[in-house]
Design a protein around this motif. Structure first.
Motif, mmCIF file in Angstrom:
data_model
loop_
_atom_site.group_PDB
_atom_site.id
_atom_site.type_symbol
_atom_site.label_atom_id
_atom_site.label_comp_id
_atom_site.label_asym_id
_atom_site.label_seq_id
_atom_site.Cartn_x
_atom_site.Cartn_y
_atom_site.Cartn_z
ATOM 1 N N MET A 139 42.911 0.896 2.825
ATOM 2 C CA MET A 139 42.579 2.081 3.622
ATOM 3 C C MET A 139 42.171 3.245 2.717
ATOM 4 S SD MET A 139 45.094 2.395 6.877
ATOM 5 C CE MET A 139 46.622 1.740 6.256
ATOM 6 N N ARG A 140 42.885 3.409 1.641
ATOM 7 C CA ARG A 140 42.578 4.488 0.697
ATOM 8 C C ARG A 140 41.175 4.294 0.116
ATOM 9 N NH1 ARG A 140 44.891 5.594 -5.137
ATOM 10 N NH2 ARG A 140 44.747 7.841 -5.179
ATOM 11 N N TYR A 141 40.861 3.078 -0.253
ATOM 12 C CA TYR A 141 39.534 2.772 -0.792
ATOM 13 C C TYR A 141 38.442 3.068 0.242
ATOM 14 C CZ TYR A 141 35.547 0.079 -2.409
ATOM 15 O OH TYR A 141 34.281 -0.295 -2.784
ATOM 16 N N GLU A 142 38.673 2.663 1.492
ATOM 17 C CA GLU A 142 37.675 2.877 2.537
ATOM 18 C C GLU A 142 37.475 4.360 2.815
ATOM 19 O OE1 GLU A 142 38.833 0.481 5.879
ATOM 20 O OE2 GLU A 142 38.413 -1.382 4.823
ATOM 21 N N VAL A 143 38.552 5.132 2.828
ATOM 22 C CA VAL A 143 38.441 6.576 3.058
ATOM 23 C C VAL A 143 37.668 7.227 1.911
ATOM 24 C CG1 VAL A 143 39.763 8.733 3.161
ATOM 25 C CG2 VAL A 143 40.446 6.783 4.547
ATOM 26 N N GLN A 144 37.966 6.848 0.682
ATOM 27 C CA GLN A 144 37.241 7.392 -0.460
ATOM 28 C C GLN A 144 35.773 6.991 -0.400
ATOM 29 O OE1 GLN A 144 39.522 5.895 -3.748
ATOM 30 N NE2 GLN A 144 40.835 7.712 -3.831
ATOM 31 N N SER A 145 35.508 5.770 0.016
ATOM 32 C CA SER A 145 34.139 5.296 0.136
ATOM 33 C C SER A 145 33.378 6.108 1.180
ATOM 34 C CB SER A 145 34.138 3.815 0.519
ATOM 35 O OG SER A 145 32.851 3.372 0.819
ATOM 36 N N LEU A 146 34.035 6.405 2.310
ATOM 37 C CA LEU A 146 33.387 7.208 3.350
ATOM 38 C C LEU A 146 33.085 8.606 2.843
ATOM 39 C CD1 LEU A 146 35.376 6.230 6.565
ATOM 40 C CD2 LEU A 146 33.019 5.672 6.008
ATOM 41 N N SER A 147 34.014 9.204 2.123
ATOM 42 C CA SER A 147 33.771 10.561 1.639
ATOM 43 C C SER A 147 32.634 10.568 0.617
ATOM 44 C CB SER A 147 35.034 11.193 1.067
ATOM 45 O OG SER A 147 35.388 10.609 -0.157
ATOM 46 N N LEU A 148 32.517 9.504 -0.168
ATOM 47 C CA LEU A 148 31.394 9.411 -1.111
ATOM 48 C C LEU A 148 30.077 9.281 -0.361
ATOM 49 C CD1 LEU A 148 32.769 7.096 -3.951
ATOM 50 C CD2 LEU A 148 32.281 9.535 -4.072
ATOM 51 N N GLN A 149 30.077 8.491 0.718
ATOM 52 C CA GLN A 149 28.860 8.334 1.498
ATOM 53 C C GLN A 149 28.461 9.664 2.129
ATOM 54 O OE1 GLN A 149 29.712 5.197 4.261
ATOM 55 N NE2 GLN A 149 29.542 3.594 2.731
ATOM 56 N N GLU A 150 29.446 10.415 2.641
ATOM 57 C CA GLU A 150 29.155 11.719 3.220
ATOM 58 C C GLU A 150 28.590 12.659 2.166
ATOM 59 O OE1 GLU A 150 32.671 13.165 5.133
ATOM 60 O OE2 GLU A 150 32.691 11.523 6.580
ATOM 61 N N GLN A 151 29.152 12.625 0.969
ATOM 62 C CA GLN A 151 28.643 13.474 -0.108
ATOM 63 C C GLN A 151 27.208 13.094 -0.464
ATOM 64 O OE1 GLN A 151 31.418 13.031 -3.308
ATOM 65 N NE2 GLN A 151 33.018 14.223 -2.305
ATOM 66 N N GLU A 152 26.927 11.788 -0.504
ATOM 67 C CA GLU A 152 25.577 11.342 -0.807
ATOM 68 C C GLU A 152 24.595 11.790 0.277
ATOM 69 O OE1 GLU A 152 25.782 7.122 -1.305
ATOM 70 O OE2 GLU A 152 26.967 7.259 -3.123
ATOM 71 N N LEU A 153 25.019 11.692 1.557
ATOM 72 C CA LEU A 153 24.159 12.125 2.650
ATOM 73 C C LEU A 153 23.922 13.628 2.602
ATOM 74 C CD1 LEU A 153 25.488 9.977 5.624
ATOM 75 C CD2 LEU A 153 23.281 9.781 4.477
ATOM 76 N N GLU A 154 24.956 14.392 2.285
ATOM 77 C CA GLU A 154 24.792 15.840 2.167
ATOM 78 C C GLU A 154 23.839 16.172 1.026
ATOM 79 O OE1 GLU A 154 28.697 17.504 1.773
ATOM 80 O OE2 GLU A 154 29.244 16.977 3.836
ATOM 81 N N HIS A 155 23.957 15.448 -0.076
ATOM 82 C CA HIS A 155 23.062 15.666 -1.214
ATOM 83 C C HIS A 155 21.619 15.349 -0.826
ATOM 84 C CE1 HIS A 155 21.675 15.891 -5.334
ATOM 85 N NE2 HIS A 155 21.172 14.672 -5.226
ATOM 86 N N LEU A 156 21.412 14.234 -0.147
ATOM 87 C CA LEU A 156 20.068 13.866 0.288
ATOM 88 C C LEU A 156 19.522 14.880 1.287
ATOM 89 C CD1 LEU A 156 20.363 9.995 0.709
ATOM 90 C CD2 LEU A 156 19.136 11.246 -1.065
ATOM 91 N N ASP A 157 20.405 15.378 2.162
ATOM 92 C CA ASP A 157 19.988 16.376 3.133
ATOM 93 C C ASP A 157 19.545 17.656 2.433
ATOM 94 O OD1 ASP A 157 19.590 17.170 5.821
ATOM 95 O OD2 ASP A 157 21.449 18.341 5.752
ATOM 96 N N ARG A 158 20.298 18.078 1.412
ATOM 97 C CA ARG A 158 19.908 19.271 0.646
ATOM 98 C C ARG A 158 18.570 19.050 -0.056
ATOM 99 N NH1 ARG A 158 25.342 19.298 -0.763
ATOM 100 N NH2 ARG A 158 24.891 18.401 -2.796
ATOM 101 N N LEU A 159 18.388 17.865 -0.630
ATOM 102 C CA LEU A 159 17.112 17.564 -1.288
ATOM 103 C C LEU A 159 15.956 17.573 -0.289
ATOM 104 C CD1 LEU A 159 18.030 14.662 -3.742
ATOM 105 C CD2 LEU A 159 17.500 17.025 -4.317
ATOM 106 N N PHE A 160 16.213 17.034 0.892
ATOM 107 C CA PHE A 160 15.185 16.944 1.922
ATOM 108 C C PHE A 160 14.776 18.328 2.410
ATOM 109 C CE2 PHE A 160 13.627 15.864 6.225
ATOM 110 C CZ PHE A 160 12.683 14.928 5.864
ATOM 111 N N LYS A 161 15.731 19.261 2.453
ATOM 112 C CA LYS A 161 15.456 20.613 2.940
ATOM 113 C C LYS A 161 14.977 21.558 1.845
ATOM 114 C CE LYS A 161 18.582 20.415 6.841
ATOM 115 N NZ LYS A 161 19.819 20.903 7.440
ATOM 116 N N GLU A 162 14.979 21.107 0.630
ATOM 117 C CA GLU A 162 14.540 21.935 -0.489
ATOM 118 C C GLU A 162 13.083 22.359 -0.276
ATOM 119 O OE1 GLU A 162 13.880 20.383 -4.710
ATOM 120 O OE2 GLU A 162 16.002 20.926 -4.644
#
Length: 150
Positions: free
Chosen positions: A52-75
């Motif tokens: 469960m801990r691994y999956e939660v960390q994995s989800l937060s990494l995916q969210e961070q990656e999506l936020e990063h891509l979103d920032r790049l897309f809006k640049e």
């Protein structure tokens, strides 16, 4: 006679969670480590919590990656590059189709059937291009899903 280290499953979960998070003292961590090695119930709880801990960390990494891509897309540079790139492709396509029409329709060696077929394909391509452009422009202004994050 020593008393049990943990008496309830809630305490077990708390101690194993603390063990995974590195929040226990060295002595407590050694006791939990020993219990995980020797007791099947503790081992199973440890494995489940670890997963469960691994999956939660994995989800937060995916969210961070999506936020990063979103920032790049809006640049601004990326937005302008996309607009100019799309415009260049559209304008180039129109000129290529127009040049092809001119070359084919001005050549007397090409039969009328071939000219009509090329004309139909070219006209269909232009119509499709203009409909996509119109849709992109109108959806960019009124897109109700613009702020939705996946």
């Amino acid at each position: 006679m020593s008393e049990p280290i943990l008496s309830t499953s809630e305490e077990q979960l708390e101690k194993i969670s603390g063990f995974l998070d590195g929040e226990l003292t060295q002595q407590e961590a050694q006791k939990i480590s020993l219990l995980i090695e020797t007791d099947q119930e503790y081992k199973q709880l440890y494995d489940e919590l670890s997963m469960m801990r691994y999956e939660v960390q994995s989800l937060s990494l995916q969210e961070q990656e999506l936020e990063h891509l979103d920032r790049l897309f809006k640049e601004p540079v990326a937005k302008i590059s996309r607009i100019f790139g799309f415009a260049l492709i559209a304008i180039s396509a129109v000129f290529i189709i127009g040049l092809t029409f001119f070359k084919i329709f001005s050549n007397p060696d090409i039969g009328m059937l071939e000219k009509l077929l090329v004309g139909a394909v070219g006209s269909g391509s232009l119509l499709l291009l203009f409909s996509v452009l119109k849709q992109r422009i109108s959806s960019a202004k009124n897109d109700k899903y613009k702020r939705v994050k996946i």
